[in-house]
Design a protein around this motif. Sequence first.
Motif, PDB file in Angstrom:
ATOM      1  N   LYS A 225      -9.948  -0.449  -2.906  1.00  0.00           N
ATOM      2  CA  LYS A 225      -9.809  -1.040  -1.729  1.00  0.00           C
ATOM      3  C   LYS A 225     -10.690  -0.670  -0.744  1.00  0.00           C
ATOM      4  O   LYS A 225     -11.171   0.523  -0.623  1.00  0.00           O
ATOM      5  N   PRO A 226     -11.581  -1.517   0.108  1.00  0.00           N
ATOM      6  CA  PRO A 226     -11.556  -3.117   0.166  1.00  0.00           C
ATOM      7  C   PRO A 226     -12.366  -3.715  -0.709  1.00  0.00           C
ATOM      8  O   PRO A 226     -12.711  -5.022  -0.512  1.00  0.00           O
TER       9      PRO A 226
ATOM     10  N   ASP B 232      -0.533  -3.620   4.268  1.00  0.00           N
ATOM     11  CA  ASP B 232      -1.509  -2.458   4.420  1.00  0.00           C
ATOM     12  C   ASP B 232      -1.773  -2.092   5.675  1.00  0.00           C
ATOM     13  O   ASP B 232      -1.610  -3.073   6.518  1.00  0.00           O
TER      14      ASP B 232
ATOM     15  N   ASN C  37      -5.175   3.216  -2.797  1.00  0.00           N
ATOM     16  CA  ASN C  37      -6.109   4.126  -2.867  1.00  0.00           C
ATOM     17  C   ASN C  37      -5.776   5.513  -3.175  1.00  0.00           C
ATOM     18  O   ASN C  37      -5.376   6.169  -2.002  1.00  0.00           O
TER      19      ASN C  37
ATOM     20  N   ASP D 269       1.147  -1.261  -0.012  1.00  0.00           N
ATOM     21  CA  ASP D 269      -0.085   0.122  -0.044  1.00  0.00           C
ATOM     22  C   ASP D 269       0.908   1.266  -0.029  1.00  0.00           C
ATOM     23  O   ASP D 269       1.850   0.944   0.427  1.00  0.00           O
TER      24      ASP D 269
ATOM     25  N   SER E 295      -6.155   3.461  -7.536  1.00  0.00           N
ATOM     26  CA  SER E 295      -7.545   3.290  -7.431  1.00  0.00           C
ATOM     27  C   SER E 295      -8.247   4.576  -8.567  1.00  0.00           C
ATOM     28  O   SER E 295      -8.850   4.186  -9.262  1.00  0.00           O
TER      29      SER E 295
ATOM     30  N   PHE F  27      -8.336  -6.302  -6.282  1.00  0.00           N
ATOM     31  CA  PHE F  27      -7.580  -7.284  -5.962  1.00  0.00           C
ATOM     32  C   PHE F  27      -7.401  -8.257  -7.181  1.00  0.00           C
ATOM     33  O   PHE F  27      -6.354  -8.764  -7.623  1.00  0.00           O
TER      34      PHE F  27
ATOM     35  N   ALA G 255      -8.131  -9.102   1.797  1.00  0.00           N
ATOM     36  CA  ALA G 255      -7.172  -9.764   1.240  1.00  0.00           C
ATOM     37  C   ALA G 255      -6.885 -11.054   1.867  1.00  0.00           C
ATOM     38  O   ALA G 255      -6.518 -12.052   1.114  1.00  0.00           O
TER      39      ALA G 255
ATOM     40  N   ASN H 113      -8.797  -3.885   4.235  1.00  0.00           N
ATOM     41  CA  ASN H 113      -8.305  -4.001   3.418  1.00  0.00           C
ATOM     42  C   ASN H 113      -7.383  -5.427   3.566  1.00  0.00           C
ATOM     43  O   ASN H 113      -7.386  -6.538   2.927  1.00  0.00           O
TER      44      ASN H 113
END
Length: 201
Positions: free
Chosen positions: A141-142, A165, A109, A8, A134, A147, A174, A170
Amino acid sequence: MIRNVIFDFGAVLFEWNPLQIVNSFTISQPERDILLRDVLQHSDWLSLDRGTMLIAEVIPKFSARTQIPPQRIEDFIIHIQHSLTKINQTEILFQKLTKQPYSLYYLTNMCSAFFDTLYEKHHFISFFDGGLVSGKELVMKPEQEIFERLCERYQLTPRESLFIDDNDENIKIATEMGFNTVQFSQTPTCFQQIEKQLLLH
């Protein structure tokens, strides 16, 4: 076996502390409260991150809502970009990983204008093998879709990937999708946890 490491950006590779951002911009407590609540924590900020609105569009909206002049809002947005300073310890980790047989990606993001500014300013971003922003993807995310898109675009397998992250939502999604995960914090314990997962000594 982990082959890919996914970072991230905000609060992992770059400082992101909304309270600190508003406090370093103005000494006026009422203005701090307004900027935090009606700019950084407003749904329009998420639209900016998602790429469904541009900075030029949100400035007049923020201004009308907060009664803060557009030029002042613009100054605040410039201030935010300057506040995204490198977290040195994460950069050191990243540089260490470039010398290892890992593929390195980002999943952030962020509005595309902020990302482009960071990319121009910080040479090390060009060492990533790829990644998604993003604001360029119109998904964030999320949400599972971002993903999935990362995996499709770069042929990644979640179980062979470590996702780092700071946000628990998030991390949760994941983990559910089969990624190895570390919820990031700027602590020695966190860095030890990452190094242990990646067998770095």
